[in-house]
Design a protein around this motif. Structure first.
Motif, PDB file in Angstrom:
ATOM      1  N   THR A 171      -5.713  65.772  85.201  1.00 33.35           N
ATOM      2  CA  THR A 171      -6.411  66.862  84.528  1.00 33.35           C
ATOM      3  C   THR A 171      -7.535  66.375  83.638  1.00 33.35           C
ATOM      4  OG1 THR A 171      -4.368  68.145  84.542  1.00 33.35           O
ATOM      5  CG2 THR A 171      -6.102  68.902  83.075  1.00 33.35           C
ATOM      6  N   ARG A 172      -7.289  65.339  82.843  1.00 29.19           N
ATOM      7  CA  ARG A 172      -8.280  64.887  81.871  1.00 29.19           C
ATOM      8  C   ARG A 172      -8.963  63.609  82.335  1.00 29.19           C
ATOM      9  NH1 ARG A 172      -8.332  69.255  80.459  1.00 29.19           N
ATOM     10  NH2 ARG A 172      -7.729  70.204  78.477  1.00 29.19           N
ATOM     11  N   GLU A 207      -5.839  65.064  71.084  1.00 29.55           N
ATOM     12  CA  GLU A 207      -6.802  64.879  72.156  1.00 29.55           C
ATOM     13  C   GLU A 207      -6.140  64.130  73.316  1.00 29.55           C
ATOM     14  OE1 GLU A 207     -10.629  63.321  70.912  1.00 29.55           O
ATOM     15  OE2 GLU A 207     -10.131  63.688  68.809  1.00 29.55           O
ATOM     16  N   THR A 208      -5.950  64.801  74.433  1.00 29.99           N
ATOM     17  CA  THR A 208      -5.441  64.130  75.619  1.00 29.99           C
ATOM     18  C   THR A 208      -6.471  63.126  76.120  1.00 29.99           C
ATOM     19  OG1 THR A 208      -4.162  66.080  76.214  1.00 29.99           O
ATOM     20  CG2 THR A 208      -4.560  64.473  77.960  1.00 29.99           C
ATOM     21  N   ALA A 209      -6.021  61.908  76.399  1.00 27.60           N
ATOM     22  CA  ALA A 209      -6.842  60.827  76.972  1.00 27.60           C
ATOM     23  C   ALA A 209      -7.769  60.167  75.964  1.00 27.60           C
ATOM     24  CB  ALA A 209      -7.657  61.310  78.171  1.00 27.60           C
ATOM     25  N   ALA A 210      -7.665  60.499  74.672  1.00 24.90           N
ATOM     26  CA  ALA A 210      -8.603  59.953  73.686  1.00 24.90           C
ATOM     27  C   ALA A 210      -8.560  58.439  73.614  1.00 24.90           C
ATOM     28  CB  ALA A 210      -8.319  60.545  72.305  1.00 24.90           C
ATOM     29  N   GLU A 245      -0.834  61.487  81.695  1.00 26.59           N
ATOM     30  CA  GLU A 245      -2.048  61.414  80.880  1.00 26.59           C
ATOM     31  C   GLU A 245      -1.646  61.463  79.409  1.00 26.59           C
ATOM     32  OE1 GLU A 245      -5.160  64.078  82.717  1.00 26.59           O
ATOM     33  OE2 GLU A 245      -3.469  64.481  84.036  1.00 26.59           O
ATOM     34  N   VAL A 246      -1.792  60.354  78.727  1.00 28.75           N
ATOM     35  CA  VAL A 246      -1.205  60.203  77.403  1.00 28.75           C
ATOM     36  C   VAL A 246      -1.991  61.008  76.366  1.00 28.75           C
ATOM     37  CG1 VAL A 246      -0.533  58.561  75.623  1.00 28.75           C
ATOM     38  CG2 VAL A 246      -0.352  57.925  78.042  1.00 28.75           C
ATOM     39  N   GLY A 253      -3.238  74.048  77.838  1.00 30.13           N
ATOM     40  CA  GLY A 253      -4.302  73.080  78.065  1.00 30.13           C
ATOM     41  C   GLY A 253      -5.697  73.612  77.821  1.00 30.13           C
ATOM     42  N   GLN A 254      -5.928  74.887  78.090  1.00 24.78           N
ATOM     43  CA  GLN A 254      -7.217  75.521  77.795  1.00 24.78           C
ATOM     44  C   GLN A 254      -6.987  76.710  76.878  1.00 24.78           C
ATOM     45  OE1 GLN A 254     -10.072  76.624  80.718  1.00 24.78           O
ATOM     46  NE2 GLN A 254     -10.895  74.576  80.695  1.00 24.78           N
TER      47      GLN A 254
END
Length: 509
Positions: free
Chosen positions: A98-99, A185-188, A249-250, A445-446
């Motif tokens: 996703t990210r 923040e996902t994937a930051a 996705e961390v 997620g959104q």
């Protein structure tokens, strides 16, 4: 510049202060909990260079080569290209991510659309918006979104609690603003930059606030601390949890401890009207690739369920076919919204091509609100063995292997090992910690479901149904829609004319 995977890996090795499971991460590209997704993002970068995939992954604009995912959309053809590229990525890696940037870069295009209106509110930052929109395309950065705050006590205004519960400006300097607070923040931890902005929906009568700040956050900036949830990769053998180990996705709590945001990175500041404007249009583009992920997830549900019923000889049962048809209707409902959103695409205020807003937002509601129900149908079709099957080690252990070979071999075509692999895949897709996390992520997620429905309400054309009922019921011409204020006698014909014209589609396409 189109990056390579190696260049991307090098770009995230700047000594960030990253922590996971009580451990300081020294190399995020090599750490076992982050490496699977870093490898996938690097693979996406490399696909833009490989002869077999480069044509689908790139587009040439003004003599420069750009990544399809980052390129601004000017036509329906651009959206078909984006859709093909995203499908190609997920089919190549064998799963859903996703990210990875193409689903969040659309927020920058929304800013591009809003630039003129933001300029009227505060003219200081419009040049920053144009520069950063161009930078995403030209530098091929891994760009993500930062929205959610730790929240705190939401019955209290921000000023009545610890101010750091919401990201805010501490002070201004000649170089920029100093901010403190935190964002999820996902994937930051393994991205390059984020579009950071407030999530407050109701500012009340407040006109200006230190909590109104939208900016591009350089994720290598001093003062950032990344506190990550423990990833699913490596918790259990990959043979038993193939999705958890490859596609987790961390998510990260990014703490801003007196972080300098240079003035050239500020996109809007202090004006609550600007924050409301950005919030209202934030997902007009990013909703499309987000929903496309749900389409591929639906394919995974159908495939896992169908293989299981074929293995056990139940495919011809009417009750089974009905449930498979329900999964198919869910999948095709998403597909129909995506396809029609392109076919009836609309021009944005700044001249970009938007997916049809009513259709794309309605598609998001369908995809997210029905996902839990579809997962349960897939569980039922896969059967109880997805919750009961022993781990892979038992299938090779001397004292148990023969028994499992016997009881898990269902036909000449489906031996015990393939049966075990399918059940492990289905368990990880539907029943694991990873599966539960993904379901919750899809819910929020959104933004949460009420925001999804609010977007539909704002973008659906209510004038048409009103005009149709006014005509069909023979209501007087004085009965008009308050919002439109249009002449009742012409409203119906105008609505049908718009529909027949294709809602702003490009004539050439």
């Amino acid at each position: 510049m189109i990056r390579t995977g190696a260049q991307y890996r090098d770009s995230i090795r700047a000594g960030r202060d990253i922590h996971v499971n009580g451990e300081r991460v020294r190399d995020v590209a090599a750490h076992p909990m982050f490496r699977p997704l870093v490898d996938i993002r690097a693979r996406i970068y490399d696909m833009a260079h490989e002869p077999e995939t480069a044509e689908a992954m790139t587009v040439r604009r003004d003599e420069a080569l750009q990544a399809v995912g980052n390129a601004m959309p000017f036509s329906q053809g651009d959206w078909w290209a984006k859709r093909r590229a995203a499908d190609l990525v997920m089919e190549t890696i064998g799963g859903v991510v996703t990210r990875v940037g193409d689903e969040t870069v659309g927020e920058m295009w929304s800013l591009h659309d809003a630039a003129e209106a933001l300029d009227e509110i505060d003219p200081r930052f419009s040049a920053n918006i144009a520069r950063h929109v161009a930078r995403v395309v030209n530098d091929d950065v891994f760009h993500i979104s930062a929205n959610a705050d730790p929240k705190g006590n939401r019955s209290l205004p921000p000023v009545a609690q610890d101010p750091d519960m919401l990201l805010h400006v501490v002070r201004e300097t000649d170089a920029g603003v100093i901010v403190s607070g935190a964002k999820f923040e996902t994937a930051a931890a393994y991205a390059n930059q984020s579009f950071t902005k407030p999530t407050i929906a109701n500012w009340g009568d407040v006109d200006q606030s230190d909590y109104v700040i939208g900016f591009i956050s350089d994720l290598d900036a001093p003062g950032l601390k990344f506190i990550c949830r423990t990833g699913f990769a490596g918790r259990a053998p990959a043979a038993d949890y193939p999705l958890s180990n490859r596609f987790d996705e961390v998510d990260t709590l990014v703490v801003f401890d007196q972080v300098l945001v240079p003035w050239e990175n500020v996109l809007f500041y202090r004006h609550t009207r600007a924050a409301k404007l950005v919030r209202a249009t934030l997902h007009r583009y990013s909703a499309f690739p987000y929903i496309q992920r749900n389409l591929k997830l639906a394919d995974m549900l159908i495939g896992a369920a169908l293989y299981n019923v074929r293995q056990t000889g139940l495919e011809r049962e009417q009750a089974v076919q009905e449930k498979l048809a329900m999964l198919a209707c869910y999948r095709e409902g998403i597909n129909a919204h995506l396809t029609s959103a392109i076919a009836l695409a609309e021009r944005s205020p700044a001249g970009l091509m938007m997916p049809n807003q009513s259709l794309v937002y309605a598609g998001r509601v369908l995809a997210c609100s029905k996902l839990n129900e579809m997962m349960h149908i897939a569980r039922e079709l896969c059967g109880g063995q997805i919750a009961l099957t022993p781990d892979a080690a038992a299938f090779s252990a001397p004292e148990t292997a023969d028994f499992l070979q016997k009881y898990y071999s269902v036909s000449a075509e489906w031996g015990a090992e393939d049966r075990r692999k399918l059940l492990a895949f289905a368990r990880d897709l539907l029943n694991s910690d990873y599966a539960g996390h993904r379901l919750t992520f899809q819910l929020f997620g959104q933004a949460p479901p009420f925001t999804h429905l609010a977007a539909v309400y704002r973008n659906f054309d209510f004038d048409g149904p009103l005009a149709f009922v006014r005509h069909a019921a023979g209501l007087s011409d004085e009965v008009m829609d308050e919002k439109a204020g249009a002449d009742a006698s012409s409203s119906l014909s105008a609505w049908f004319s718009t529909r027949l014209a294709g809602d702003g589609r490009d004539a050439a396409e």
